[in-house]
Design a protein around this motif. Structure first.
Motif, PDB file in Angstrom:
ATOM      1  N   LEU A 359       0.825  -1.193   0.000  1.00 34.45           N
ATOM      2  CA  LEU A 359       0.000   0.000   0.000  1.00 34.45           C
ATOM      3  C   LEU A 359       0.866   1.252   0.000  1.00 34.45           C
ATOM      4  O   LEU A 359       0.575   2.240  -0.696  1.00 34.45           O
ATOM      5  CB  LEU A 359      -0.925  -0.019   1.215  1.00 34.45           C
ATOM      6  N   GLY A 360       1.939   1.239   0.781  1.00 29.71           N
ATOM      7  CA  GLY A 360       2.848   2.371   0.793  1.00 29.71           C
ATOM      8  C   GLY A 360       3.490   2.616  -0.569  1.00 29.71           C
ATOM      9  O   GLY A 360       3.640   3.765  -1.002  1.00 29.71           O
ATOM     10  N   GLN A 361       3.850   1.541  -1.251  1.00 26.60           N
ATOM     11  CA  GLN A 361       4.438   1.675  -2.587  1.00 26.60           C
ATOM     12  C   GLN A 361       3.417   2.243  -3.568  1.00 26.60           C
ATOM     13  O   GLN A 361       3.736   3.123  -4.385  1.00 26.60           O
ATOM     14  CB  GLN A 361       4.944   0.318  -3.058  1.00 26.60           C
ATOM     15  N   LEU A 362       2.181   1.777  -3.478  1.00 24.82           N
ATOM     16  CA  LEU A 362       1.133   2.276  -4.362  1.00 24.82           C
ATOM     17  C   LEU A 362       0.901   3.764  -4.159  1.00 24.82           C
ATOM     18  O   LEU A 362       0.785   4.536  -5.124  1.00 24.82           O
ATOM     19  CB  LEU A 362      -0.158   1.490  -4.122  1.00 24.82           C
ATOM     20  N   MET A 363       0.837   4.191  -2.885  1.00 25.53           N
ATOM     21  CA  MET A 363       0.597   5.604  -2.619  1.00 25.53           C
ATOM     22  C   MET A 363       1.799   6.452  -3.016  1.00 25.53           C
ATOM     23  O   MET A 363       1.636   7.611  -3.447  1.00 25.53           O
ATOM     24  CB  MET A 363       0.237   5.810  -1.156  1.00 25.53           C
ATOM     25  N   ALA A 364       3.002   5.923  -2.894  1.00 30.60           N
ATOM     26  CA  ALA A 364       4.175   6.668  -3.348  1.00 30.60           C
ATOM     27  C   ALA A 364       4.092   6.929  -4.846  1.00 30.60           C
ATOM     28  O   ALA A 364       4.411   8.032  -5.329  1.00 30.60           O
ATOM     29  CB  ALA A 364       5.448   5.908  -3.005  1.00 30.60           C
ATOM     30  N   ARG A 365       3.633   5.940  -5.602  1.00 33.43           N
ATOM     31  CA  ARG A 365       3.454   6.134  -7.043  1.00 33.43           C
ATOM     32  C   ARG A 365       2.322   7.120  -7.320  1.00 33.43           C
ATOM     33  O   ARG A 365       2.408   7.951  -8.239  1.00 33.43           O
ATOM     34  CB  ARG A 365       3.189   4.795  -7.722  1.00 33.43           C
ATOM     35  N   PHE A 366       1.255   7.028  -6.538  1.00 32.51           N
ATOM     36  CA  PHE A 366       0.132   7.957  -6.709  1.00 32.51           C
ATOM     37  C   PHE A 366       0.615   9.395  -6.582  1.00 32.51           C
ATOM     38  O   PHE A 366       0.213  10.277  -7.358  1.00 32.51           O
ATOM     39  CB  PHE A 366      -0.945   7.656  -5.666  1.00 32.51           C
ATOM     40  N   HIS A 367       1.482   9.645  -5.620  1.00 32.53           N
ATOM     41  CA  HIS A 367       1.933  11.011  -5.381  1.00 32.53           C
ATOM     42  C   HIS A 367       2.987  11.485  -6.377  1.00 32.53           C
ATOM     43  O   HIS A 367       3.388  12.656  -6.342  1.00 32.53           O
ATOM     44  CB  HIS A 367       2.423  11.163  -3.938  1.00 32.53           C
ATOM     45  N   GLN A 368       3.398  10.625  -7.281  1.00 28.60           N
ATOM     46  CA  GLN A 368       4.182  11.106  -8.414  1.00 28.60           C
ATOM     47  C   GLN A 368       3.302  11.848  -9.409  1.00 28.60           C
ATOM     48  O   GLN A 368       3.789  12.686 -10.179  1.00 28.60           O
ATOM     49  CB  GLN A 368       4.895   9.937  -9.097  1.00 28.60           C
ATOM     50  N   SER A 369       1.996  11.548  -9.380  1.00 27.24           N
ATOM     51  CA  SER A 369       1.040  12.217 -10.269  1.00 27.24           C
ATOM     52  C   SER A 369       0.251  13.313  -9.569  1.00 27.24           C
ATOM     53  O   SER A 369      -0.193  14.262 -10.209  1.00 27.24           O
ATOM     54  CB  SER A 369       0.054  11.191 -10.855  1.00 27.24           C
ATOM     55  N   TYR A 370       0.050  13.150  -8.239  1.00 25.77           N
ATOM     56  CA  TYR A 370      -0.780  14.100  -7.500  1.00 25.77           C
ATOM     57  C   TYR A 370      -0.056  14.552  -6.232  1.00 25.77           C
ATOM     58  O   TYR A 370       0.490  13.743  -5.492  1.00 25.77           O
ATOM     59  CB  TYR A 370      -2.120  13.457  -7.125  1.00 25.77           C
ATOM     60  N   ASP A 371      -0.104  15.864  -6.002  1.00 28.92           N
ATOM     61  CA  ASP A 371       0.537  16.401  -4.806  1.00 28.92           C
ATOM     62  C   ASP A 371      -0.180  15.953  -3.541  1.00 28.92           C
ATOM     63  O   ASP A 371       0.461  15.621  -2.540  1.00 28.92           O
ATOM     64  CB  ASP A 371       0.563  17.933  -4.872  1.00 28.92           C
ATOM     65  N   VAL A 372      -1.511  15.969  -3.572  1.00 28.22           N
ATOM     66  CA  VAL A 372      -2.291  15.531  -2.415  1.00 28.22           C
ATOM     67  C   VAL A 372      -3.483  14.705  -2.882  1.00 28.22           C
ATOM     68  O   VAL A 372      -3.942  14.827  -4.022  1.00 28.22           O
ATOM     69  CB  VAL A 372      -2.801  16.714  -1.558  1.00 28.22           C
ATOM     70  N   LEU A 373      -3.955  13.883  -1.991  1.00 27.80           N
ATOM     71  CA  LEU A 373      -5.207  13.152  -2.150  1.00 27.80           C
ATOM     72  C   LEU A 373      -6.210  13.767  -1.188  1.00 27.80           C
ATOM     73  O   LEU A 373      -5.900  13.992  -0.015  1.00 27.80           O
ATOM     74  CB  LEU A 373      -5.005  11.670  -1.815  1.00 27.80           C
ATOM     75  N   VAL A 374      -7.428  14.031  -1.669  1.00 28.29           N
ATOM     76  CA  VAL A 374      -8.474  14.617  -0.838  1.00 28.29           C
ATOM     77  C   VAL A 374      -9.647  13.650  -0.757  1.00 28.29           C
ATOM     78  O   VAL A 374     -10.096  13.116  -1.780  1.00 28.29           O
ATOM     79  CB  VAL A 374      -8.937  15.974  -1.409  1.00 28.29           C
ATOM     80  N   THR A 375     -10.122  13.401   0.463  1.00 31.84           N
ATOM     81  CA  THR A 375     -11.252  12.506   0.711  1.00 31.84           C
ATOM     82  C   THR A 375     -12.104  13.103   1.833  1.00 31.84           C
ATOM     83  O   THR A 375     -11.680  14.045   2.503  1.00 31.84           O
ATOM     84  CB  THR A 375     -10.794  11.100   1.166  1.00 31.84           C
ATOM     85  N   PRO A 376     -13.281  12.545   2.081  1.00 31.88           N
ATOM     86  CA  PRO A 376     -13.927  12.853   3.359  1.00 31.88           C
ATOM     87  C   PRO A 376     -13.041  12.358   4.506  1.00 31.88           C
ATOM     88  O   PRO A 376     -12.272  11.407   4.349  1.00 31.88           O
ATOM     89  CB  PRO A 376     -15.240  12.056   3.301  1.00 31.88           C
ATOM     90  N   THR A 377     -13.150  13.007   5.666  1.00 24.95           N
ATOM     91  CA  THR A 377     -12.497  12.452   6.844  1.00 24.95           C
ATOM     92  C   THR A 377     -13.249  11.219   7.331  1.00 24.95           C
ATOM     93  O   THR A 377     -12.641  10.207   7.702  1.00 24.95           O
ATOM     94  CB  THR A 377     -12.433  13.488   7.977  1.00 24.95           C
ATOM     95  N   LEU A 378     -14.565  11.301   7.295  1.00 29.25           N
ATOM     96  CA  LEU A 378     -15.447  10.226   7.750  1.00 29.25           C
ATOM     97  C   LEU A 378     -16.643  10.150   6.817  1.00 29.25           C
ATOM     98  O   LEU A 378     -17.049  11.166   6.238  1.00 29.25           O
ATOM     99  CB  LEU A 378     -15.931  10.493   9.182  1.00 29.25           C
ATOM    100  N   PRO A 379     -17.268   8.983   6.681  1.00 31.61           N
ATOM    101  CA  PRO A 379     -18.400   8.870   5.771  1.00 31.61           C
ATOM    102  C   PRO A 379     -19.735   9.260   6.382  1.00 31.61           C
ATOM    103  O   PRO A 379     -20.756   9.224   5.696  1.00 31.61           O
ATOM    104  CB  PRO A 379     -18.390   7.374   5.421  1.00 31.61           C
TER     105      PRO A 379
END
Length: 470
Positions: A359-379
């Motif tokens: 998961l850490g590797q996947l998110m590291a790759r994600f952040h090569q394309s995006y500076d930040v990820l934005v989500t709800p804090t809670l659903p």
């Protein structure tokens, strides 16, 4: 009057406010609101006033100890605090101590001259996403005390929301500063793992972070400047940052690449949460961010998290004898999940760690394309106080309703929660901003850009407005 920490320090400098005045205001707020929300398990009135008077003398002499001198501050009752018991919400701990050592963040706060008010409530050993315990009872929400403040740093969130001190320090092993921030309309940052040293080591290992809890992003950045100092007692502590987290805070988001995931690809949200978060993302786009609606592309890692978390719970209770013998003395949910933790093998733990690394590797790759990820804090918004899960939950586990928070404990990324709206019932909604590891300053910058264009963080909790009208 509810002051921000940065306002207080400016006021101390120009002598329009004194540390004694600010501390008395915080203590008055504790007297007024703590009976309704149960935010504090210990309040040291005499010690706080003595510290405030010493701070006032330093400011008058033009010799403050540091950037937090005189700021009223509370500490979650998970973190060691010299001279005060740290009972972790549990009846299993002997309150007689000795209590002769500060956690690293507490030591840094003393060094800067902060006024320590007391210890805030936590569930037993900070094991779940709401704040209640057999020892101290439940912590209510400042916007509606019949609903939960979240957890496990619920006492700290309620404290800053109600003006019971400008700063608080909490811990976050699966969302424990962000969950209560989302439920109470406050701000909390789970920093990159190791940026704020943690001692003694958490039984939950490298899932557990220490984080600032405030009313504004600017105050969170100011608190980060105080508590992010290397401490040799933490084997994984990062070097002290070279600059200030306030530097560049107002640089805006023009040109930043924002990945907006409304549901991570597997979460169902309350419709009012969906609407508020989508509107918040539009604010970032209007501010110049380049926004794409995109999921990062991972499946729910809850089972891997459970293996690591429940094994930690089993370790917590192992020193107190057979689990069956703890019935009636320990939170039943903690006993239930610790019993599951006992069943996991070393191979199970390593398999969960492998999921974590992937998961850490996947998110590291994600952040090569995006500076930040934005989500709800809670659903969902806050649900009735005294429950581990909302009515009708398909699972007894708190992770069922916190799907946006624990993945980023697995990856050790910085994640910030800021308020972004309210439900029709008047309950806060949170926006989560996640950055690549070590991008804490960038995450704060995005949060500040959002807060500079909105006023959700300036809304006053219902308990305060009701008292003002009375």
């Amino acid at each position: 009057m509810i002051w921000e920490a940065t306002e207080l320090v400016a006021g101390y400098r120009n002598r329009t406010i004194s540390p004694v005045e600010a501390t008395r205001a915080a203590l008055t707020a504790i007297d007024a609101y703590n009976p309704a929300v149960n935010a504090f398990v210990l309040v040291d009135v005499e010690g706080a006033l003595a510290a405030a008077k010493a701070s006032e003398a330093r400011w008058y002499a033009g010799e403050p100890l540091g950037p937090g001198d005189g700021v009223p501050t509370s500490i979650k009752d998970i973190l060691l605090t010299r001279g005060w018991p740290t009972l972790r919400g549990s009846a299993l701990i002997d309150p007689s101590g000795p209590w002769d050592e500060d956690a690293p963040c507490v030591a840094r706060l003393r060094e800067t001259g902060a006024v320590l008010l007391g210890k805030t409530t936590t569930p037993e050993y900070a094991w779940k996403g709401v704040t209640d315990s057999l020892t101290y009872g439940a912590t209510g929400n400042p916007w509606d005390p019949s609903t939960t403040a979240g957890g496990s740093s619920g006492g700290s969130a309620a404290a800053v929301a109600l003006g019971m001190g400008a700063w608080s320090v909490g811990t976050d092993g699966g969302g424990s500063v962000r969950i209560p921030a989302g439920f109470t309309g406050t701000v909390a940052l789970k920093p990159t793992y190791g940026l704020i040293p943690h001692y003694p080591p958490s039984p939950f290992g490298t899932l557990a972070h220490v984080g600032p809890m405030t009313r504004t992003v600017r105050d969170a950045a100011a608190l980060m400047d105080v508590v992010t100092g290397f401490d040799a007692r933490d084997w994984s502590a990062m070097p002290t940052p070279a600059g200030s987290f306030l530097e560049g805070l107002d640089a805006g988001v023009s040109g930043l690449r924002v990945g907006y995931s409304p549901n991570l690809g597997y979460v169902r949200n309350d419709p009012q949460v969906d609407a508020a978060v989508r509107a918040a993302v539009a604010v970032l786009a209007d501010a110049g961010a380049r926004v794409d609606e995109v999921d990062p592309g991972f499946a729910d890692p809850v089972q891997a998290f459970h293996v690591l978390w429940f094994a930690g719970e089993a370790k917590v209770l192992a020193g107190y004898g057979d689990l069956a013998g703890l019935a009636g003395r320990v939170d039943p949910g903690l006993l239930r999940t610790a019993a599951l933790g006992v069943t996991y093998s070393a191979s199970d733990y390593l398999d969960a760690t492998a999921v974590r690394m992937q998961l850490g590797q996947l998110m590291a790759r994600f952040h090569q394309s995006y500076d930040v990820l934005v989500t709800p804090t809670l659903p969902l918004p806050a649900f009735p106080v005294g429950q581990d899960v909302p009515v009708g939950s398909a699972s007894p586990d708190w992770t069922r309703w916190t799907p946006y928070t624990y993945p980023f404990n697995l990856t050790q990324q910085p994640a910030l929660s800021v308020p972004c709206g309210f439900t029709d019932a008047g309950l806060p909604i949170g926006l989560q901003i996640v950055g690549a590891r070590h991008a804490d300053a960038l995450v704060l910058r995005v949060g500040q850009a959002y807060q500079s264009r909105t006023d959700w963080h300036r809304r006053t909790a219902t308990l305060v407005t009701q008292k003002e009208r009375a």
